[in-house]
Design an enzyme around this catalytic site. Structure first.
Site, short mmCIF file in Angstrom:
data_model
loop_
_atom_site.label_atom_id
_atom_site.label_comp_id
_atom_site.label_asym_id
_atom_site.label_seq_id
_atom_site.Cartn_x
_atom_site.Cartn_y
_atom_site.Cartn_z
N ARG A 57 0.84 -1.22 0.00
CA ARG A 57 0.00 0.00 0.00
C ARG A 57 0.87 1.25 0.00
O ARG A 57 0.47 2.30 -0.49
CB ARG A 57 -0.96 0.01 1.21
CG ARG A 57 -1.76 1.29 1.29
CD ARG A 57 -2.98 1.26 2.18
NE ARG A 57 -2.85 0.49 3.37
CZ ARG A 57 -2.11 0.82 4.45
NH1 ARG A 57 -1.43 1.94 4.45
NH2 ARG A 57 -2.07 0.03 5.49
N TYR A 110 -16.87 15.03 -15.94
CA TYR A 110 -17.30 13.64 -15.78
C TYR A 110 -18.25 13.56 -14.57
O TYR A 110 -17.98 14.17 -13.52
CB TYR A 110 -16.04 12.81 -15.54
CG TYR A 110 -16.24 11.33 -15.38
CD1 TYR A 110 -16.56 10.53 -16.46
CD2 TYR A 110 -16.06 10.73 -14.13
CE1 TYR A 110 -16.73 9.16 -16.29
CE2 TYR A 110 -16.22 9.37 -13.96
CZ TYR A 110 -16.56 8.59 -15.06
OH TYR A 110 -16.72 7.25 -14.90
N ASP A 182 -8.08 17.29 -15.82
CA ASP A 182 -8.37 15.89 -16.12
C ASP A 182 -8.17 15.71 -17.63
O ASP A 182 -8.93 16.23 -18.44
CB ASP A 182 -9.80 15.56 -15.70
CG ASP A 182 -10.18 14.11 -15.99
OD1 ASP A 182 -9.55 13.47 -16.86
OD2 ASP A 182 -11.13 13.62 -15.35
C1 LIG Z 1 -13.58 7.45 -16.50
C2 LIG Z 1 -13.25 8.83 -16.15
C3 LIG Z 1 -12.90 9.19 -14.84
C4 LIG Z 1 -12.88 8.20 -13.70
O1 LIG Z 1 -11.96 7.21 -13.91
P1 LIG Z 1 -12.13 5.73 -13.29
O2 LIG Z 1 -10.87 5.06 -13.69
O3 LIG Z 1 -13.35 5.14 -13.94
O4 LIG Z 1 -12.31 5.90 -11.83
C5 LIG Z 1 -12.57 10.51 -14.59
N1 LIG Z 1 -12.60 11.44 -15.56
C6 LIG Z 1 -12.95 11.13 -16.82
C7 LIG Z 1 -12.96 12.20 -17.83
C8 LIG Z 1 -13.29 9.83 -17.16
O5 LIG Z 1 -13.65 9.54 -18.41
#
Ligand SMILES: *Cc1c(COP(=O)(O)O)cnc(C)c1O
Length: 392
Positions: A57, A110, A182
């Site tokens: 971890r 998202y 993101d």
């Molecule tokens: C899928 C996604 C997430 C979350 O990712 P996970 O791996 O499913 O937890 C966050 N931001 C965007 C833009 C995504 O497409």
């Protein structure tokens, strides 16, 4: 001492491979714990004063190998791997803000990210203002004295809006806040937000980075100053990703450049093809008709991503007919696989938005999102045209 077989837990043989023998694929270290030689060594490793591993971890070789590769791809000072994209976002939130702080959040995030940064954050005493971050003056107005973090996406879902990362980074910094981008829908071959001024970049490695829909992982990378608390938060809140997923993701990254080149090229061709068909709307940032095409050209690295969205006339019934008839394109509410998939935002990612609010953004019952894969463009166009032929 008894030597009955059930008194002995069989331990594997750890003798190294014969000298001169090197595997070309990295080993998967599934061990959750590592044997310590003596107390001082254990203490020094756990304190981060000496390289090594004690408990997975806190870190393991497969996560470190993957983090190093991602750091390089993004030109970041630091990188960490989390168990999912959402856990990477949790790590950023928990590392950078505290009770009483304020967030400025894009209105096209998202779904789970929006939920985390508004409702879940509010429970921790962290307030947020949701704003159209493509509108710079509206974003300026959203700041408060305790705004510490701005969160946007490079390419949004499903309308593929592109905000001006450089301008937002300057704005955030002028107010003493940090910018988190993101970059899941772009990936490092399309955009490297750190070079545009972002402090932290998040990617769901689950998607295009791994590329084969068989991994759940997230990446957080960024500048030294923004990263100070991140590793400690990942350890304390238990956000680490598992070794096998890391191994698979690293393997996926070895083909990232060729997958991206092919899929982005396919997406551009496909968007051009769709623009010639009778549709209510076609969205792709690589099309000059897209409202953010100029920003995308300026801040992207010559590719425009692998997602294409369009809206059928005829609403839900037309969407249903299309999805049933385009039988070679699976309806999967995710993205980034090597094969082309489609999603229907109104019944999946955006199902919780009231219809009026959703339509105001430009997402209708007839809206279809394509995640374009690496098949031949002829095969994709054929499958798509089968769907379009059945729409009315
Ligand atoms: C899928 C996604 C997430 C979350 O990712 P996970 O791996 O499913 O937890 C966050 N931001 C965007 C833009 C995504 O497409």
């Amino acid at each position: 001492m008894s030597d009955r077989p059930d008194d002995i837990c069989p331990r594997p043989d750890f003798s190294p491979l014969p000298q001169g023998t090197q595997p070309t694929s990295p080993p998967i270290h599934l061990a959750s714990v590592y044997r310590c030689e003596e107390p001082e060594q254990a203490r020094a490793i756990l304190a981060g004063e000496q390289a090594g591993y004690v408990y997975s971890r806190d870190g393991h070789p497969n996560a470190d190998q993957l983090a190093a590769k991602c750091r390089e791809l993004h030109g970041a000072a630091r990188a960490a791997i989390c168990g999912s994209g959402m856990s990477a976002l949790s790590a950023a939130l928990l590392a950078l803000v505290r009770q009483g702080d304020h967030l400025v959040v894009s209105n096209q995030l998202y779904g789970q990210s929006a939920h985390l940064l508004t409702n879940e954050a509010a429970r921790l005493g962290i307030e947020s203002t949701v704003v159209d971050t493509c509108d710079l003056s509206a974003t300026v107005a959203a700041f408060r004295p305790r705004t510490k973090l701005v969160v946007v996406e490079t390419i949004t879902n499903p309308l593929l809006r592109v905000c001006d990362v450089r301008a937002l980074a300057e704005l955030a910094h002028s107010k003493g806040a940090k910018l988190l981008v993101d970059n899941t829908f772009a990936g490092p071959t399309v955009c490297r937000p750190i070079e545009l001024g972002a402090d932290l970049v998040l990617e769901s490695l689950t998607k295009f980075m791994s590329g084969h829909s068989d991994v759940l992982l997230g990446l957080l990378c960024g500048r030294e100053e923004a990263f100070e608390r991140v590793p400690g938060v990942i350890r304390a809140w238990g956000l680490t990703g598992g070794p096998f997923d890391c191994w698979l993701a690293l393997r996926g990254l070895s083909t990232l450049a060729v997958r991206a080149e092919r899929a982005c090229h396919n997406a551009l061709q496909l968007a051009g093809h769709l623009a010639t068909r009778k549709l209510a709307a076609v969205h792709y940032p690589g099309l000059p008709s897209h409202q953010d095409h100029e920003v995308a050209r300026r801040q992207f690295l010559g590719q425009f991503g692998t997602t294409v969205t369009f809206t059928l006339e005829g609403g839900l019934e037309a969407a249903r007919r299309f999805i049933l008839a385009a039988k070679d394109i699976p309806f999967c509410p995710s993205l980034g696989d090597v094969s082309t998939t489609l999603s229907h935002p109104a019944s999946t990612s955006h199902r919780r938005l009231p219809a009026a609010k959703r339509e105001k953004l430009g997402i209708f019952d007839g809206t279809i999102r394509l995640s374009v894969g690496i098949e031949s463009i002829e095969a994709i166009v054929r499958s798509l045209d089968e769907g379009l032929a059945a729409r009315s």
